[in-house]
Design an enzyme around this catalytic site. Structure first.
Site, PDB file in Angstrom:
ATOM      1  N   ILE A   1      -4.147   4.521   0.671  1.00 47.87           N
ATOM      2  CA  ILE A   1      -4.662   4.869   1.998  1.00 47.87           C
ATOM      3  C   ILE A   1      -5.827   5.842   1.910  1.00 47.87           C
ATOM      4  CG2 ILE A   1      -4.074   5.911   4.221  1.00 47.87           C
ATOM      5  CD1 ILE A   1      -1.098   5.172   3.472  1.00 47.87           C
TER       6      ILE A   1
ATOM      7  N   TYR B   1       0.839  -1.199   0.000  1.00 47.44           N
ATOM      8  CA  TYR B   1       0.000   0.000   0.000  1.00 47.44           C
ATOM      9  C   TYR B   1       0.873   1.248   0.000  1.00 47.44           C
ATOM     10  CZ  TYR B   1       0.905   0.654   5.025  1.00 47.44           C
ATOM     11  OH  TYR B   1       1.499   0.866   6.241  1.00 47.44           O
ATOM     12  N   CYS B   2       0.243   2.364  -0.364  1.00 46.99           N
ATOM     13  CA  CYS B   2       0.901   3.672  -0.346  1.00 46.99           C
ATOM     14  C   CYS B   2      -0.189   4.733  -0.180  1.00 46.99           C
ATOM     15  CB  CYS B   2       1.730   3.897  -1.610  1.00 46.99           C
ATOM     16  SG  CYS B   2       0.762   3.846  -3.138  1.00 46.99           S
ATOM     17  N   THR B   3       0.134   5.980  -0.436  1.00 45.46           N
ATOM     18  CA  THR B   3      -0.823   7.063  -0.186  1.00 45.46           C
ATOM     19  C   THR B   3      -2.025   7.018  -1.117  1.00 45.46           C
ATOM     20  OG1 THR B   3       1.023   8.455   0.498  1.00 45.46           O
ATOM     21  CG2 THR B   3      -1.077   9.560   0.087  1.00 45.46           C
TER      22      THR B   3
END
Length: 281
Positions: free
Chosen positions: A202, A173-175
């Site tokens: 996210i 996952y990331c932003t």
């Protein structure tokens, strides 16, 4: 006045991306958008902000290109314009991993935010945060692995030394989704079989789930003057100074460089200490 902040990316071959720069810049200026759009042969990546009508018009314009007709975006709100200029830039990559000839069409499977909590709770799933260390310090998912990278280009070196079995499930996952999506392509190239990533990152997770499970801990760093948002996607009021851990005010947040959340008192630190911090970014 309120502003809509729209973030989006799309991996698609844009052979004529050089020719697209000027017409996109004109279209943005015509509706008074601010922000940054990156163009490369591998696709488009952007964060822009403007009034509601301006956002609608720019996406009508972009999606008129058949290669971008499936373009989707995420929105959040701000009471002030978080960007000062409108920039359209040409790049080798829309997100800089530093790996030549990576086939981004061979990438991991999406996990919808609604199913993310159940998926990462499985005992055979490894959760990897693909963001930079200073972002992870503000907030992350429970039990996520932090590669402690200082920039996204560091991720391949970390991944190559990752000793876990390639048969385990890997959830990344990331932003906003772009870094984890490209990271899954790299993990696949290393021979990892079951690779997944959080669709929309996210920000989509918080928008859809409101963190009801409590799996998200802390604040989410964002790349604009808000610095970070809370679980409701509102600008955070809980950010602390990286030096003294005192609370940083909204006005102070508006002027800090990326990754350097510093209170007014600590801005008077010695030059030596500032240089020491800067070399670690």
């Amino acid at each position: 006045m309120s502003f809509v902040i729209a973030t989006f990316y799309h991996f698609v071959k844009l052979s004529n991306y050089y020719d697209m720069k000027d017409e996109i810049k004109v279209a943005c200026d015509n509706v008074e958008l601010k922000g940054t759009i990156l163009l490369a042969e591998e696709g488009i990546n952007a964060t822009v902000s403007g009034e509601r009508n301006a956002i609608d018009k720019i996406f009508d314009f972009l999606r008129s290109d058949y290669r971008l007709r499936d373009l989707t975006w995420k929105e959040s709100a701000a009471e002030y314009q978080p960007f000062s200029k409108m920039k359209v830039r040409l790049k080798r990559e829309i997100v800089n991993l530093g790996v030549s000839n990576l086939d981004t069409s061979v990438r991991g499977q999406y996990i919808d935010p609604d199913y993310w909590d159940d998926f990462i709770s499985q005992p055979d799933v490894l959760v990897i945060d693909t963001r930079n260390d200073y972002e992870v310090k503000l907030g992350k998912f429970k039990n996520a692995i932090n590669p402690h990278t200082q920039r996204f280009r560091d991720f391949p070196q970390w991944a190559e030394s990752f000793s876990e079995s390639k048969d385990l499930k890997v959830a990344m996952y990331c932003t906003g989704g772009i870094r984890c999506e490209k990271s899954t392509a790299y993990m696949k190239s290393l021979g990892f079989n079951d690779v997944y990533h959080l669709k929309g990152g996210i920000l989509s997770y918080l928008e859809k789930t409101h963190n009801k499970s409590g799996n998200w801990e802390g604040e989410c760093f964002v790349f604009d003057d808000r610095i970070a948002v809370d679980h409701s996607l509102a600008p955070s009021d809980k950010i602390k100074c990286i030096f003294c851990s005192s609370k940083v005010s909204t006005d102070e947040l508006k002027s800090v460089p990326r990754g350097q959340v510093v209170c007014s008192d600590c801005k008077s630190l010695s030059i030596e200490r500032k240089l020491e911090f800067n070399t670690n970014l």
